[in-house]
Write a protein that holds these residues in place. Structure first.
Motif, PDB file in Angstrom:
ATOM      1  N   GLN A  36       0.806  -1.191  -0.087  1.00  0.00           N
ATOM      2  CA  GLN A  36       0.034  -0.146  -0.074  1.00  0.00           C
ATOM      3  C   GLN A  36       0.655   1.232   0.082  1.00  0.00           C
ATOM      4  O   GLN A  36       0.516   2.365  -0.795  1.00  0.00           O
ATOM      5  CB  GLN A  36      -1.065   0.098   1.271  1.00  0.00           C
ATOM      6  CG  GLN A  36      -1.980  -1.021   1.063  1.00  0.00           C
ATOM      7  CD  GLN A  36      -3.090  -1.118   2.389  1.00  0.00           C
ATOM      8  OE1 GLN A  36      -2.389  -0.653   3.358  1.00  0.00           O
ATOM      9  NE2 GLN A  36      -4.228  -1.733   2.254  1.00  0.00           N
ATOM     10  N   ALA A  37       1.902   1.043   0.668  1.00  0.00           N
ATOM     11  CA  ALA A  37       3.097   2.318   0.573  1.00  0.00           C
ATOM     12  C   ALA A  37       3.393   2.628  -0.495  1.00  0.00           C
ATOM     13  O   ALA A  37       3.672   3.651  -0.937  1.00  0.00           O
ATOM     14  CB  ALA A  37       3.833   2.298   1.783  1.00  0.00           C
ATOM     15  N   ASN A  38       3.793   1.519  -1.328  1.00  0.00           N
ATOM     16  CA  ASN A  38       4.498   1.728  -2.641  1.00  0.00           C
ATOM     17  C   ASN A  38       3.182   2.335  -3.700  1.00  0.00           C
ATOM     18  O   ASN A  38       3.779   3.011  -4.480  1.00  0.00           O
ATOM     19  CB  ASN A  38       4.874   0.197  -3.122  1.00  0.00           C
ATOM     20  CG  ASN A  38       6.214  -0.161  -2.439  1.00  0.00           C
ATOM     21  OD1 ASN A  38       7.007   0.852  -1.822  1.00  0.00           O
ATOM     22  ND2 ASN A  38       6.365  -1.370  -2.288  1.00  0.00           N
ATOM     23  N   VAL A  39       2.157   1.731  -3.422  1.00  0.00           N
ATOM     24  CA  VAL A  39       1.153   2.390  -4.427  1.00  0.00           C
ATOM     25  C   VAL A  39       0.854   3.778  -4.131  1.00  0.00           C
ATOM     26  O   VAL A  39       0.762   4.704  -4.926  1.00  0.00           O
ATOM     27  CB  VAL A  39      -0.342   1.524  -4.326  1.00  0.00           C
ATOM     28  CG1 VAL A  39      -1.301   2.282  -4.749  1.00  0.00           C
ATOM     29  CG2 VAL A  39      -0.136   0.063  -4.628  1.00  0.00           C
ATOM     30  N   ILE A  40       0.724   4.325  -2.999  1.00  0.00           N
ATOM     31  CA  ILE A  40       0.744   5.710  -2.611  1.00  0.00           C
ATOM     32  C   ILE A  40       1.756   6.570  -2.957  1.00  0.00           C
ATOM     33  O   ILE A  40       1.705   7.617  -3.592  1.00  0.00           O
ATOM     34  CB  ILE A  40       0.316   5.856  -0.942  1.00  0.00           C
ATOM     35  CG1 ILE A  40      -0.940   5.208  -0.592  1.00  0.00           C
ATOM     36  CG2 ILE A  40       0.303   7.253  -0.708  1.00  0.00           C
ATOM     37  CD1 ILE A  40      -1.135   4.989   0.947  1.00  0.00           C
ATOM     38  N   ARG A  41       3.154   5.919  -2.760  1.00  0.00           N
ATOM     39  CA  ARG A  41       4.319   6.712  -3.138  1.00  0.00           C
ATOM     40  C   ARG A  41       4.182   6.756  -4.772  1.00  0.00           C
ATOM     41  O   ARG A  41       4.460   7.879  -5.345  1.00  0.00           O
ATOM     42  CB  ARG A  41       5.585   5.582  -2.737  1.00  0.00           C
ATOM     43  CG  ARG A  41       6.703   6.775  -3.047  1.00  0.00           C
ATOM     44  CD  ARG A  41       7.992   6.010  -2.722  1.00  0.00           C
ATOM     45  NE  ARG A  41       8.002   5.708  -1.007  1.00  0.00           N
ATOM     46  CZ  ARG A  41       7.772   4.378  -0.659  1.00  0.00           C
ATOM     47  NH1 ARG A  41       7.772   3.143  -1.454  1.00  0.00           N
ATOM     48  NH2 ARG A  41       7.653   4.133   0.672  1.00  0.00           N
ATOM     49  N   ALA A  42       3.954   5.730  -5.426  1.00  0.00           N
ATOM     50  CA  ALA A  42       3.818   5.718  -6.861  1.00  0.00           C
ATOM     51  C   ALA A  42       2.718   6.841  -7.387  1.00  0.00           C
ATOM     52  O   ALA A  42       3.012   7.398  -8.282  1.00  0.00           O
ATOM     53  CB  ALA A  42       3.572   4.503  -7.467  1.00  0.00           C
ATOM     54  N   GLU A  43       1.522   6.920  -6.787  1.00  0.00           N
ATOM     55  CA  GLU A  43       0.487   7.874  -7.161  1.00  0.00           C
ATOM     56  C   GLU A  43       0.958   9.258  -7.185  1.00  0.00           C
ATOM     57  O   GLU A  43       0.663  10.112  -7.749  1.00  0.00           O
ATOM     58  CB  GLU A  43      -0.653   7.388  -6.267  1.00  0.00           C
ATOM     59  CG  GLU A  43      -1.485   6.265  -6.642  1.00  0.00           C
ATOM     60  CD  GLU A  43      -2.504   6.035  -5.724  1.00  0.00           C
ATOM     61  OE1 GLU A  43      -2.908   6.479  -4.920  1.00  0.00           O
ATOM     62  OE2 GLU A  43      -3.412   4.994  -6.272  1.00  0.00           O
ATOM     63  N   GLY A  44       1.722   9.624  -5.551  1.00  0.00           N
ATOM     64  CA  GLY A  44       2.142  10.748  -5.436  1.00  0.00           C
ATOM     65  C   GLY A  44       3.203  11.248  -6.624  1.00  0.00           C
ATOM     66  O   GLY A  44       3.231  12.399  -6.828  1.00  0.00           O
ATOM     67  N   GLU A  45       4.171  10.264  -6.916  1.00  0.00           N
ATOM     68  CA  GLU A  45       5.303  10.700  -8.023  1.00  0.00           C
ATOM     69  C   GLU A  45       4.473  10.845  -9.282  1.00  0.00           C
ATOM     70  O   GLU A  45       5.027  11.844 -10.123  1.00  0.00           O
ATOM     71  CB  GLU A  45       6.153   9.444  -8.038  1.00  0.00           C
ATOM     72  CG  GLU A  45       7.096   9.331  -6.788  1.00  0.00           C
ATOM     73  CD  GLU A  45       8.035   8.108  -6.841  1.00  0.00           C
ATOM     74  OE1 GLU A  45       8.018   7.517  -7.877  1.00  0.00           O
ATOM     75  OE2 GLU A  45       8.560   7.877  -5.990  1.00  0.00           O
ATOM     76  N   SER A  46       3.477  10.056  -9.502  1.00  0.00           N
ATOM     77  CA  SER A  46       2.838  10.487 -10.876  1.00  0.00           C
ATOM     78  C   SER A  46       2.276  11.826 -10.828  1.00  0.00           C
ATOM     79  O   SER A  46       2.213  12.476 -11.912  1.00  0.00           O
ATOM     80  CB  SER A  46       1.837   9.440 -11.125  1.00  0.00           C
ATOM     81  OG  SER A  46       0.929   9.422 -12.122  1.00  0.00           O
ATOM     82  N   GLU A  47       1.322  12.188  -9.828  1.00  0.00           N
ATOM     83  CA  GLU A  47       0.854  13.569  -9.752  1.00  0.00           C
ATOM     84  C   GLU A  47       1.873  14.664  -9.727  1.00  0.00           C
ATOM     85  O   GLU A  47       1.560  15.773 -10.393  1.00  0.00           O
ATOM     86  CB  GLU A  47       0.143  13.506  -8.340  1.00  0.00           C
ATOM     87  CG  GLU A  47      -1.013  14.598  -8.213  1.00  0.00           C
ATOM     88  CD  GLU A  47      -1.811  14.516  -6.834  1.00  0.00           C
ATOM     89  OE1 GLU A  47      -2.174  15.528  -6.182  1.00  0.00           O
ATOM     90  OE2 GLU A  47      -2.253  13.316  -6.750  1.00  0.00           O
ATOM     91  N   ALA A  48       2.963  14.356  -9.029  1.00  0.00           N
ATOM     92  CA  ALA A  48       3.950  15.279  -8.997  1.00  0.00           C
ATOM     93  C   ALA A  48       4.495  15.472 -10.374  1.00  0.00           C
ATOM     94  O   ALA A  48       4.562  16.580 -11.061  1.00  0.00           O
ATOM     95  CB  ALA A  48       5.259  15.092  -8.001  1.00  0.00           C
TER      96      ALA A  48
END
Length: 110
Positions: A36-48
């Motif tokens: 879940q942390a990896n998914v959230i991190r990837a979503e944040g990087e994508s948004e950035a």
């Protein structure tokens, strides 16, 4: 009142099995949290990346140029403290003026 060896052994094996099951549950929960942390991190990087892309499209590549300069400054400061590295300027800026010269970093060993 005393219990036989077989009964005592069975109770111990049951406790060991319960501990191993609890340990396995913990490992599964930990893996799920990491996923879940990896998914959230990837979503944040994508948004950035999307925000930066929109900013570059709207305002030009000034931000990228600033980041490039900051990175070059950080690398230069790191290398300046190393007595085994020497900087040899090539005489040109290296960008867009057609010069073939470049800047070189030499690793010197004593």
């Amino acid at each position: 009142m005393t219990f036989g060896r077989e009964f005592t052994k069975a109770v111990e094996e049951k406790q060991i099995a319960q501990q191993e099951a609890e340990r396995a549950r913990f490992i599964v929960e930990k893996a799920e949290q990491e996923r879940q942390a990896n998914v959230i991190r990837a979503e944040g990087e994508s948004e950035a990346a999307e925000v930066i892309s929109k900013a570059v499209a709207k305002s030009g590549d000034g931000l990228i140029q600033i980041r490039r300069i900051e990175t070059q400054k950080d690398v230069a400061q790191m290398l300046a403290g190393n007595p085994n590295v020497t900087y040899l300027p090539g005489g040109g800026s290296g960008e867009g003026n057609g010069s073939k010269g470049g800047n070189f970093l030499l690793g010197l060993r004593s």
